[in-house]
Design an enzyme around this catalytic site. Structure first.
Site, short mmCIF file in Angstrom:
data_model
loop_
_atom_site.label_atom_id
_atom_site.label_comp_id
_atom_site.label_asym_id
_atom_site.label_seq_id
_atom_site.Cartn_x
_atom_site.Cartn_y
_atom_site.Cartn_z
N ASP A 59 14.20 56.62 29.54
CA ASP A 59 13.51 55.39 29.49
C ASP A 59 14.51 54.39 29.69
O ASP A 59 14.70 53.44 29.06
CB ASP A 59 12.87 55.07 28.18
CG ASP A 59 11.39 55.41 28.18
OD1 ASP A 59 10.98 56.32 28.83
OD2 ASP A 59 10.71 54.73 27.48
N ALA A 68 8.43 48.06 28.27
CA ALA A 68 7.70 46.81 28.49
C ALA A 68 8.27 45.67 27.65
O ALA A 68 8.43 44.54 28.14
CB ALA A 68 6.21 47.02 28.17
N HIS A 190 3.35 49.84 -1.84
CA HIS A 190 3.05 51.22 -2.24
C HIS A 190 1.53 51.39 -2.36
O HIS A 190 0.86 50.54 -2.94
CB HIS A 190 3.69 51.54 -3.58
CG HIS A 190 3.30 52.88 -4.13
ND1 HIS A 190 3.84 54.06 -3.66
CD2 HIS A 190 2.38 53.24 -5.07
CE1 HIS A 190 3.29 55.08 -4.31
NE2 HIS A 190 2.39 54.60 -5.16
#
Length: 215
Positions: A59, A68, A190
């Site tokens: 990539d 992108a 959490h």
């Protein structure tokens, strides 16, 4: 078939061999595997996703990730400079990612880019995070790399559920030179997968709260 042609198949193949375990190869493999195709991946190297940290395992164009969000930021910088502003592209805070299952993402330095003895590492397995267990059975890992002398975070690498969302915290940490203590002292919701990021930071100091016992 190339990566474009394989996405245009009109019938789902029963089996598929993917040549190359880079980003595109594994993304295609994961997509077809999700549909039920039996996948075999062939890679010349001894590990997959060579651009990612070895514990997380293209990539690339002139050293920059061809993604992108990278192109978008470069475009913004070009426009700002055309309008008379003096802005520069900071590759150090550019997150890279792999759209596979589980997701993989990284920002900052890998271990193999740093000099031995100058850094320290903290890791935390997704299997010890309750929300990750619910989401994908606890598959994955978060790894934080910090400068040994200053404890500033210089890299974050992860594979697991919501990795491409969680990596933004790593990008901010690298961008502002956040210290391990500063991340630890930041309260994380959490139950969330983001708690695993804080646990990885705690691991750097040998004081994780929910590390499973060694087998």
């Amino acid at each position: 078939m190339g990566s474009t042609g394989v996405l245009a198949l009109e019938q789902l193949p029963k089996t598929m061999i993917v040549i190359g375990a880079g980003v595109i190869g594994l993304e295609v493999a994961c997509a077809y595997a999700a549909f039920g195709t039996k996948i075999t991946v062939i890679e010349a190297l001894d590990h997959v996703l060579s651009m990612l940290d070895a514990d997380i395992t293209a990539d690339c164009v002139q050293g920059y990730a061809q993604l992108a969000h990278t192109a978008s930021r470069m475009g913004e910088i070009s426009a700002e400079n055309i309008m008379g502003l003096n802005t520069t592209y900071d590759e150090s805070t550019n997150p890279t990612c792999v759209y596979m299952e589980p997701e993989a993402a990284a920002v900052g330095f890998r271990e193999d880019q740093l000099e031995t003895g100058t850094y320290e590492v903290g890791t935390f397995p997704m299997m010890a995070n309750g929300k990750a267990l619910i989401t994908n059975g606890g598959e994955g890992l978060i790894k934080i790399i910090a400068d040994k002398e200053t404890e500033k975070i210089v890299g974050m690498h992860m594979i697991g559920p919501r990795a491409m969302d969680l990596i933004a915290e790593g990008a901010v940490a690298v961008r502002v030179g956040m210290k391990v203590d500063e991340l630890i002292e930041t309260i994380h919701l959490h139950p969330t997968i983001s708690e695993a990021v804080r646990e990885a930071a705690l691991s750097l100091q040998g004081r994780t709260l929910n590390m499973p016992p060694a087998k």
